[in-house]
Design an enzyme around this catalytic site. Structure first.
Site, PDB file in Angstrom:
ATOM      1  N   GLY A 149       0.896  -1.181  -0.115  1.00 53.08           N
ATOM      2  CA  GLY A 149      -0.112   0.079   0.152  1.00 53.08           C
ATOM      3  C   GLY A 149       0.666   1.206   0.084  1.00 53.08           C
ATOM      4  O   GLY A 149       2.193   1.134   0.102  1.00 53.08           O
ATOM      5  N   CYS A 150       0.087   2.277  -0.138  1.00 50.66           N
ATOM      6  CA  CYS A 150       0.747   3.768  -0.421  1.00 50.66           C
ATOM      7  C   CYS A 150       1.571   4.118   1.124  1.00 50.66           C
ATOM      8  O   CYS A 150       2.927   4.422   1.149  1.00 50.66           O
ATOM      9  CB  CYS A 150      -0.120   4.745  -0.748  1.00 50.66           C
ATOM     10  SG  CYS A 150      -1.291   4.968  -0.013  1.00 50.66           S
ATOM     11  N   TYR A 151       0.701   4.110   2.156  1.00 48.77           N
ATOM     12  CA  TYR A 151       1.295   4.514   3.439  1.00 48.77           C
ATOM     13  C   TYR A 151       2.511   3.480   3.903  1.00 48.77           C
ATOM     14  O   TYR A 151       3.453   3.966   4.159  1.00 48.77           O
ATOM     15  CB  TYR A 151       0.246   4.639   4.430  1.00 48.77           C
ATOM     16  CG  TYR A 151      -0.627   5.737   4.731  1.00 48.77           C
ATOM     17  CD1 TYR A 151      -0.183   6.878   4.671  1.00 48.77           C
ATOM     18  CD2 TYR A 151      -1.935   5.460   4.419  1.00 48.77           C
ATOM     19  CE1 TYR A 151      -1.121   8.000   4.597  1.00 48.77           C
ATOM     20  CE2 TYR A 151      -2.917   6.461   4.469  1.00 48.77           C
ATOM     21  CZ  TYR A 151      -2.333   7.716   4.541  1.00 48.77           C
ATOM     22  OH  TYR A 151      -3.261   8.915   4.551  1.00 48.77           O
ATOM     23  N   THR A 153       4.373   1.695   2.066  1.00 53.35           N
ATOM     24  CA  THR A 153       5.842   1.914   1.217  1.00 53.35           C
ATOM     25  C   THR A 153       6.559   2.986   1.833  1.00 53.35           C
ATOM     26  O   THR A 153       7.644   2.699   2.125  1.00 53.35           O
ATOM     27  CB  THR A 153       5.223   2.153  -0.295  1.00 53.35           C
ATOM     28  OG1 THR A 153       4.600   0.981  -0.717  1.00 53.35           O
ATOM     29  CG2 THR A 153       6.473   2.562  -1.134  1.00 53.35           C
ATOM     30  N   ALA A 154       5.753   4.233   1.825  1.00 50.03           N
ATOM     31  CA  ALA A 154       6.740   5.439   2.475  1.00 50.03           C
ATOM     32  C   ALA A 154       7.329   5.183   3.734  1.00 50.03           C
ATOM     33  O   ALA A 154       8.304   5.442   4.108  1.00 50.03           O
ATOM     34  CB  ALA A 154       5.765   6.528   2.481  1.00 50.03           C
TER      35      ALA A 154
END
Length: 344
Positions: A149-151, A153-154
Site C-alpha cells: 500500500g501507499c502508506y 511503502t513510504a
C-alpha cells in the site's frame, strides 16, 4: 512482448497503470475489465490515453481471456482478487495484485481488519510482498505478488535502515503520514468532495487504519522482532502524494545516519536519499516512481526524524506494480519508469 491483462481498470490506480504501460516498450495491454463500463472505449473514458489505446475496450471479466495473458494486474477493491487469482494461477498466468488481498500473511488478521473472511487463504503462503527494496529475489520467482500500500511503502522505506541496523528502539515508533485525496479512490464519497476536502486537513482512523498491520508486519521483519508503532494518517487538500514524518529513538549518537541511509539504498534505482538537511516535497515525486528520503537528528538528541515522500498512485501503487513486473520477467527494473517527476 508481455501480454498484460488488467482487472478493474476504471479507478485511479487502473488508469495510472494504463498510463505507465503505454510507455513500456516490452508490454501490451490485451484485456481490461470493468463490469459497469463494459463496451466503453478506454480512450473515451480517459482522453489522456487517446493515441495509445484507441481500440481497447472495457469488457466483463472472463477467466479464459485473462488466462491467455502472461500477467494480470488487479486494480480492484479488496476481496475481488480472492475469487479470480487461483484460477489464473492454475492457467499459468502470473498475478500482481494492487489491492490488500494478499499483503497480510495471516488470514485471521486480514479478516479482523477487513471485516470479512479471507477468500483464498491457501494462496497466502506463496504470495510475495512486492517491496523490491526488500524482496527483490523472491519477486523474481513469484507467481503471485502483493503490491504494498501507499502508506506502508513510504513508512517502511523510511524506517527499514534504522531497524535492520538494530539502532532504533522498535517498541516506540511513530508514523505521522499525510495523503492526497486520490488515495481514497475514485468512487463518490462526501469526504472526497472538493468543498469538503479543499482548504482543510484532518486526521482519520486514529484508532486503527487497515494499513497498520501491513506496516507492522514489514517492520517486524526488518527488526527481527516485535515493534510498537503508532500510525496516524491524515487527509490533505492535494490530489497526489504521501508525506510520512517518521520518529524513532536512536540512543547511539555516534552513528552517521546519512551514511547509513545512503549505503542501504545505494543500489536502489527508485529510492533517493537526499543530502543532509533536506526537506523532500511531495511535488518532487508527482508522477514518478521514486521515494525521496531525508534523515534528521534534531538538536543532536536521541529522537531521529525521517521524512519520506512518494506519489501514492505511482511508487505507492501502479508504478511499484510495474516495477514488480519488470523484475518478474527479468527486464531492466527501470523500464517504463525512468521518467522525471512533474513540476510545477
Amino acid at each position: 512482448m508481455i501480454k498484460v491483462g488488467i482487472v478493474g481498470g476504471t479507478g485511479y490506480t487502473g488508469v495510472e497503470l494504463l498510463r505507465l504501460l503505454a510507455q513500456h516498450p516490452q508490454a501490451r495491454v490485451e484485456v481490461i475489465t470493468s463490469r459497469s463500463e463494459a463496451g466503453v472505449k478506454v480512450a473515451d473514458m480517459y482522453p489522456n490515453l487517446r493515441g495509445h489505446y484507441d481500440d481497447l475496450q472495457f469488457s466483463v471479466p472472463d477467466v479464459q481471456r485473462l488466462g491467455a495473458c502472461d500477467v494480470v494486474f488487479f486494480a480492484t477493491p479488496h476481496g475481488v482478487a480472492h475469487a479470480l487469482a487461483g484460477e489464473l494461477l492454475d492457467a499459468g498466468t502470473r498475478v500482481i495484485d494492487l489491492s490488500a488481498d494478499f499483503r497480510l500473511a495471516d488470514a485471521e488478521e486480514w479478516a479482523r481488519w477487513y471485516g470479512q473472511p479471507h477468500g483464498a487463504p491457501a494462496l497466502l503462503d506463496e504470495a510475495v510482498y512486492g517491496l523490491p527494496e526488500v524482496n527483490r529475489e523472491k519477486i523474481r520467482q513469484a507467481r503471485l505478488i502483493a503490491v504494498p500500500g501507499c502508506y506502508p511503502t513510504a513508512t517502511q522505506l523510511g524506517l527499514i535502515p534504522l531497524l535492520e541496523a538494530g539502532l532504533a528502539d522498535a517498541s516506540r515508533l511513530i508514523a505521522d503520514c499525510k495523503s492526497g485525496v486520490s488515495g481514497a479512490g475514485r468512487g463518490a464519497k462526501v469526504g472526497s468532495l472538493f468543498c469538503e476536502a479543499g482548504e482543510s486537513m484532518m486526521a482519520y482512523a486514529v484508532k486503527g487504519h487497515r494499513h497498520l498491520p501491513e506496516i507492522s508486519q514489514g517492520l517486524c521483519r526488518a527488526s527481527g522482532g516485535d515493534v510498537g508503532l503508532t500510525f496516524v494518517p491524515h487527509l490533505t487538500p492535494m490530489i497526489r502524494g504521501i508525506h510520512a514524518t517518521l520518529y524513532a529513538h536512536v540512543a547511539d549518537r555516534s552513528v552517521d545516519l546519512q551514511a547509513l541511509f545512503e549505503k542501504r539504498y545505494a543500489d536502489e534505482p527508485f529510492v533517493d536519499v537526499m543530502p543532509a538537511g533536506s526537506h523532500p516535497e511531495t511535488r518532487s515525486v508527482r508522477g514518478a516512481n521514486v521515494c525521496r528520503i531525508a534523515v534528521h537528528r534534531p538538536q543532536g538528541g536521541d529522537l531521529v526524524v525521517v521524512l519520506s515522500v512518494i506519489d501514492n498512485l505511482v511508487k505507492g501503487a501502479s508504478g511499484q506494480a510495474l516495477q514488480n513486473m519488470n523484475i518478474l520477467f527479468g527486464l531492466d527494473e527501470r523500464l517504463g519508469l525512468s521518467h522525471a517527476a512533474l513540476l510545477p
